[in-house]
Design a protein around this motif. Structure first.
Motif, PDB file in Angstrom:
ATOM      1  N   ILE A   1       0.779  -1.031   0.155  1.00 27.57           N
ATOM      2  CA  ILE A   1       0.191   0.184  -0.140  1.00 27.57           C
ATOM      3  C   ILE A   1       1.057   1.109   0.068  1.00 27.57           C
ATOM      4  O   ILE A   1       1.657   1.231   1.158  1.00 27.57           O
ATOM      5  CB  ILE A   1      -0.762   0.126   1.242  1.00 27.57           C
ATOM      6  CG1 ILE A   1      -1.729  -1.206   1.358  1.00 27.57           C
ATOM      7  CG2 ILE A   1      -1.891   1.309   1.297  1.00 27.57           C
ATOM      8  CD1 ILE A   1      -2.211  -1.637   2.575  1.00 27.57           C
ATOM      9  N   PRO A   2       0.826   1.991  -0.969  1.00 28.83           N
ATOM     10  CA  PRO A   2       1.470   3.294  -1.001  1.00 28.83           C
ATOM     11  C   PRO A   2       1.125   4.337  -0.143  1.00 28.83           C
ATOM     12  O   PRO A   2       0.159   4.336   0.373  1.00 28.83           O
ATOM     13  CB  PRO A   2       1.376   3.921  -2.556  1.00 28.83           C
ATOM     14  CG  PRO A   2       0.430   3.175  -3.046  1.00 28.83           C
ATOM     15  CD  PRO A   2       0.124   1.713  -2.085  1.00 28.83           C
ATOM     16  N   VAL A   3       2.167   4.999   0.708  1.00 31.43           N
ATOM     17  CA  VAL A   3       2.025   5.887   1.670  1.00 31.43           C
ATOM     18  C   VAL A   3       2.199   7.228   1.307  1.00 31.43           C
ATOM     19  O   VAL A   3       3.373   7.576   0.831  1.00 31.43           O
ATOM     20  CB  VAL A   3       2.580   5.577   3.059  1.00 31.43           C
ATOM     21  CG1 VAL A   3       2.748   6.498   4.072  1.00 31.43           C
ATOM     22  CG2 VAL A   3       2.184   4.180   3.662  1.00 31.43           C
ATOM     23  N   ASP A   4       1.447   8.325   1.493  1.00 30.16           N
ATOM     24  CA  ASP A   4       1.709   9.690   1.043  1.00 30.16           C
ATOM     25  C   ASP A   4       2.374  10.242   2.000  1.00 30.16           C
ATOM     26  O   ASP A   4       1.700  10.647   3.342  1.00 30.16           O
ATOM     27  CB  ASP A   4       0.441  10.164   0.568  1.00 30.16           C
ATOM     28  CG  ASP A   4       0.355  11.736   0.558  1.00 30.16           C
ATOM     29  OD1 ASP A   4       1.786  12.097   0.194  1.00 30.16           O
ATOM     30  OD2 ASP A   4      -0.498  12.509   0.041  1.00 30.16           O
ATOM     31  N   THR A   5       3.651  10.496   2.037  1.00 26.97           N
ATOM     32  CA  THR A   5       4.364  10.917   3.249  1.00 26.97           C
ATOM     33  C   THR A   5       4.107  12.508   3.431  1.00 26.97           C
ATOM     34  O   THR A   5       4.276  12.929   4.560  1.00 26.97           O
ATOM     35  CB  THR A   5       5.765  10.568   2.966  1.00 26.97           C
ATOM     36  OG1 THR A   5       6.309  11.295   1.735  1.00 26.97           O
ATOM     37  CG2 THR A   5       6.289   9.283   3.112  1.00 26.97           C
ATOM     38  N   ALA A   6       3.484  13.108   2.449  1.00 31.79           N
ATOM     39  CA  ALA A   6       3.210  14.442   2.588  1.00 31.79           C
ATOM     40  C   ALA A   6       2.304  14.677   3.781  1.00 31.79           C
ATOM     41  O   ALA A   6       2.198  15.875   4.258  1.00 31.79           O
ATOM     42  CB  ALA A   6       3.038  15.121   1.428  1.00 31.79           C
ATOM     43  N   ARG A   7       1.503  13.674   3.895  1.00 29.70           N
ATOM     44  CA  ARG A   7       0.458  13.909   4.679  1.00 29.70           C
ATOM     45  C   ARG A   7       0.817  13.312   6.299  1.00 29.70           C
ATOM     46  O   ARG A   7      -0.022  13.370   7.278  1.00 29.70           O
ATOM     47  CB  ARG A   7      -0.759  13.063   4.263  1.00 29.70           C
ATOM     48  CG  ARG A   7      -1.455  13.564   2.830  1.00 29.70           C
ATOM     49  CD  ARG A   7      -2.647  12.830   2.378  1.00 29.70           C
ATOM     50  NE  ARG A   7      -3.757  13.347   3.624  1.00 29.70           N
ATOM     51  CZ  ARG A   7      -4.956  12.744   3.791  1.00 29.70           C
ATOM     52  NH1 ARG A   7      -5.179  11.662   2.960  1.00 29.70           N
ATOM     53  NH2 ARG A   7      -5.782  13.028   4.665  1.00 29.70           N
ATOM     54  N   LEU A   8       1.926  13.143   6.562  1.00 22.78           N
ATOM     55  CA  LEU A   8       2.430  12.373   7.928  1.00 22.78           C
ATOM     56  C   LEU A   8       3.038  13.468   8.564  1.00 22.78           C
ATOM     57  O   LEU A   8       3.190  13.186   9.436  1.00 22.78           O
ATOM     58  CB  LEU A   8       3.617  11.270   7.393  1.00 22.78           C
ATOM     59  CG  LEU A   8       2.976  10.113   6.868  1.00 22.78           C
ATOM     60  CD1 LEU A   8       4.104   9.215   6.801  1.00 22.78           C
ATOM     61  CD2 LEU A   8       1.732   9.420   7.523  1.00 22.78           C
ATOM     62  N   GLY A   9       3.205  14.657   8.139  1.00 19.54           N
ATOM     63  CA  GLY A   9       3.626  15.681   9.128  1.00 19.54           C
ATOM     64  C   GLY A   9       5.191  15.616   9.197  1.00 19.54           C
ATOM     65  O   GLY A   9       5.860  14.961   8.028  1.00 19.54           O
ATOM     66  N   VAL A  10       5.832  16.074   9.998  1.00 17.90           N
ATOM     67  CA  VAL A  10       7.354  16.015  10.102  1.00 17.90           C
ATOM     68  C   VAL A  10       7.780  14.518  10.478  1.00 17.90           C
ATOM     69  O   VAL A  10       7.280  13.949  11.379  1.00 17.90           O
ATOM     70  CB  VAL A  10       7.854  17.042  11.109  1.00 17.90           C
ATOM     71  CG1 VAL A  10       9.411  16.931  11.688  1.00 17.90           C
ATOM     72  CG2 VAL A  10       7.252  18.309  10.974  1.00 17.90           C
TER      73      VAL A  10
END
Length: 115
Positions: free
Chosen positions: A4-13
């Motif tokens: 499952i690809p994870v959108d790191t831009a939505r994970l915060g710092v």
């Protein structure tokens, strides 16, 4: 196992909690896990904090040694994938990335204590 690809831009710092360590296939013999191309696999523990929520720590596997990453440093994670797994009554999610690189920031003067 489904990836499952994870959108790191939505994970915060994303911040390194534990510096890169070689992943072992057999702790007794100290045998290092290798990827399909024969590169050693490393794990990096990374803290994730979204929108003032509680901090979570995830361990991310990456092929080859990530260079220049120290504990407490903000990092960039490229190509993060999550994998759901189960073995008997145990289950969880593991993470793998194409790369983990340091983000170099300059300290903001006038903040915090200092002498």
């Amino acid at each position: 196992m489904q990836s499952i690809p994870v959108d790191t831009a939505r994970l915060g710092v994303l911040r390194c909690a534990i510096a890169p360590e070689q992943k072992m296939t057999n702790p007794e013999t100290q045998e290092v896990k290798r990827d399909r191309d024969g590169n050693p696999v490393y794990t990096v523990a990374v803290t994730v904090r979204q929108d003032r929520r509680r901090i979570s720590v995830i361990e991310i596997a990456v092929s080859g040694e990530p260079k220049g990453i120290e504990e407490g440093q903000i990092v960039k994670v490229t190509g993060l994938m999550a994998f759901a797994w189960s073995m008997g009554d145990r289950h969880g999610v593991s993470f793998r990335a194409d790369a983990i690189t340091p983000i170099h920031t300059t300290a903001v003067q006038g903040k915090g204590g200092g002498a």
